[in-house]
Design an enzyme around this catalytic site. Sequence first.
Site, PDB file in Angstrom:
ATOM      1  N   GLU A 466       0.855  -1.186   0.000  1.00  0.00           N
ATOM      2  CA  GLU A 466       0.000   0.000   0.000  1.00  0.00           C
ATOM      3  C   GLU A 466       0.888   1.232   0.000  1.00  0.00           C
ATOM      4  O   GLU A 466       1.142   1.796  -1.033  1.00  0.00           O
ATOM      5  CB  GLU A 466      -0.941  -0.044   1.211  1.00  0.00           C
ATOM      6  CG  GLU A 466      -2.106   0.922   1.101  1.00  0.00           C
ATOM      7  CD  GLU A 466      -3.213   0.577   2.068  1.00  0.00           C
ATOM      8  OE1 GLU A 466      -4.073   1.434   2.284  1.00  0.00           O
ATOM      9  OE2 GLU A 466      -3.228  -0.540   2.621  1.00  0.00           O
ATOM     10  N   GLU A 735      -2.399   0.324  13.420  1.00  0.00           N
ATOM     11  CA  GLU A 735      -3.593   0.645  12.627  1.00  0.00           C
ATOM     12  C   GLU A 735      -4.870   0.285  13.383  1.00  0.00           C
ATOM     13  O   GLU A 735      -5.870   0.987  13.293  1.00  0.00           O
ATOM     14  CB  GLU A 735      -3.531  -0.123  11.305  1.00  0.00           C
ATOM     15  CG  GLU A 735      -4.706   0.103  10.385  1.00  0.00           C
ATOM     16  CD  GLU A 735      -4.552  -0.624   9.070  1.00  0.00           C
ATOM     17  OE1 GLU A 735      -5.253  -0.262   8.105  1.00  0.00           O
ATOM     18  OE2 GLU A 735      -3.735  -1.572   8.995  1.00  0.00           O
TER      19      GLU A 735
END
Length: 893
Positions: A466, A735
């Site tokens: 990502e 996260e």
Amino acid sequence: MVTVRKVRIEYKRNPLGIDVQKPRISWQLQSDRRGTAQQAYQIQVSVEDTFQLVLWNTQKVDSEDNLHIPYEGPELVARTRYFVRVRIWDEQGQVSPWSEIGHWETALLAAGDWEAQWITPAEDHLNRQEEAAFLLRKEFEVRPQIRSARIYSTALGVYELHLNGTRVSEDRLSPGWTSYSHRLQYQTYDVTGLLNDGANAVGMALANGWYKGNLAWDGRSNIYGDRRAGLLQLEIRYEDGSRQVISTDETWSSATGPVVYAEIYHGETYDARLEISGWSEAGSPSGSWGTVETLAPPAAVLKAQESEPVQVVSEIKPVELIHTPSGETVIDFGQNMVGWVAFRVTGEAGTTVTLHHAEVLDGEGNFYTENLRSAKQQIRYICKGGQEERYEPHFTFQGFRYVKVEGYTGELRLDAFTGRVVHSAMEQTGKFECSNPLLNQLQSNIVWGQKGNFLDVPTDCPQRDERLGWTGDAQVFIRTAAFNMEVASFFTKWLRDLQADQAEDGAVPFVVPNVLDGYSSAAWGDAAVICPWNLYVCYGDRRILQEQFASMKAWVEYIRRQGDNEYLWNTGFHFGDWLGLDAKENSYIGATPTDLIATAFYAYSTQLVSKAAEVLGLEEEARKYKELHSRISEHFHLEFVTPNHRLAAPTQTAHVLALMFGLVEGPAKERTAATLAKMIEDNKYHLTTGFVGTPYLCLALSENGYHETAAKLVTQTSYPSWLYSITKGATTIWEHWDGIKEDGSFWSKDMNSYNHYAYGSIGDWLYRVLAGLDAAEDRPGYKRILLKPQPSEEFEYASAELESMYGPIRSSWRRDSESLTMAVEIEIPANTTAQVTLPEAAADRVMEGGTLLSQTEGINSVRQLGSAVVFEAGSGKYSFSYPLAARLAEQTV
């Protein structure tokens, strides 16, 4: 005596190679005297460091401004060094000595200044899809008596530059990542000391990077183009005034070398047996060298380097060698970091050493990489044999704490391995600490998360497939980021890419640079407004508002056109309160209604556009958007607040946004704040918020009378909380609140980064509220400072420091619970003032260095406001002590 120091041009000290037509000059004042202020300044600019011939002389300008003074002299000339010096007159009319001489150097200011052509290996020599890094080289002759030499260079891909066998710069992964379809940075290097009289050679190594390589999780490559290419212009000036230019053209040669594979996500393979001795030196290097061909220039506009370059900023030594239960050999660096590993090895020719990188070990202590998804993060080094060899990667980076080593010959010694920490080379400006060691570790984790994800663009994570510039993550963290590091240039560059990638209708991509197909989620697209406003507040940078105002306004107008009610945003896709813990099963989107979130951010962005218009003197625009904001607020209240002042959505995030964005007033505000605090307390001081609510949660509580609730929430250690991850050994921000669960198992492998800075936005509360160091919006950049420590029973002390554009600021408090006394220390830089609020104090009992507050030099306008003392202070260092109000009450009784 007042002195002028730290003269900066466009935020930088002595920048080399800028293309700003009217660069801005800033400086700091240094004085041991309290209340020092600037009354006037004088700037001189010359093309000589002797200032015998002054090009621009402001003479004496009556002004207190010492930030962002634009150059207003004759039009700047390309490839020219300009010297600058500053002096000031203080509030007593005394003139300072001239500052140390600073300088800036212009780069190539027009397209016509480029003589170089884009080159790439000829198709009949090297396949354009060749995985190996290309080597481009050129030999040339140089006469004696060189005065100066500069290289201007860039690439479609990422590149390293070598001259006569020496690496030209410590910059890595140049030219960085921009919206390549619109903008491409180039770099300027001083190579005067690297040239030889006679024969010379220059070489460029060129890999895929972000331009051509694999980006995002769907395996796409060639997003911007399918051919790597280089552009280089070496300009040599001689003492006799003559000029020589060596530039990329058809006379260059090409080959491949030892970097046989390089991808940002997947790593690098280096075959030392393929090294070409002397490839960037004059002579006849080995290898199969072929021709190059020129390419038509890309559509992107070439821009001189805007942000700080990516560099190796520090090093980490390993802390432990681990042999896992499954038989793996793993090195623990003790810190989740971003960069790569440099190592030494001795082996026979063909011996392959492989490094795998991971953030965590699994519950059994084995190496864990499933959360990387398709990203390999693998380094392969193939020995040439014969002696000890040294290697570190060139065109990739990894996010890791643990490294699994395979194929290493001989004894594996930890001192043969070094972690090289890599990020944009921003100055670290902030420091926070307090009496809670877990919270100090949290602050460290926040800073390390910023280091790891501020690698040329503000990425969401640095390890899996990502690593994208998610707009939502950037906007929620920017205020914290601006405390920890000087991020003005970093975000200025990124916002220019946001504006370049913004759609014609004002829609803002999910990620910038845009390599996905999605646009315009609330709280994500709002980065177009929130980020420039915060740069203005933190750095006093009016120009960023000027540059971005059209983009800011376009975003608000885009929202306005959505749906059938221009005052509500209740259509389209939104990420909502992403990863909120109150989400439905199998959903990433929290329970807060997305139309409530969207309308709240619509109101907030509209308000900021109105404020920006007012700053820029756009009175009609300011009035228009102020009225629009008022109407949005009315409709928010009609839609989401009941007649009995209850917020319709029973979630923490809904209450946080309504409070933070001023969407409830009077009884509705009181009820919303009380309900939010009760939600936290009833949940045993745990949060349920996601990416949208978390950044503002503690701010909303503290600003509405529930500071102790916020403090208890911040110091909570059980799941879900900021400190839960600390108890699990985290060294960066996760996260997910439960990235590692209580039983040692993991959250879903599909999306479980252990270096994801969004929740690190709590740093904003630590600095601004707990330590009490804030900036006044009406005098931005910390020209007027708000120092308002807010102690809590959860803490004995807290301290924040910030190296602002004006100089060092400090706010520190220590509370003695036994003697019921408070000590507060502050530092205010010269040419600024502060409004200071001392909590739980009585004005007639506050002492400063043995003197009553009312008699203290530098202090004025002392007021008693309830249980707090408020006053104005000029520059200087102050140390206050006083009995707490509770002790005074006891004595009165």
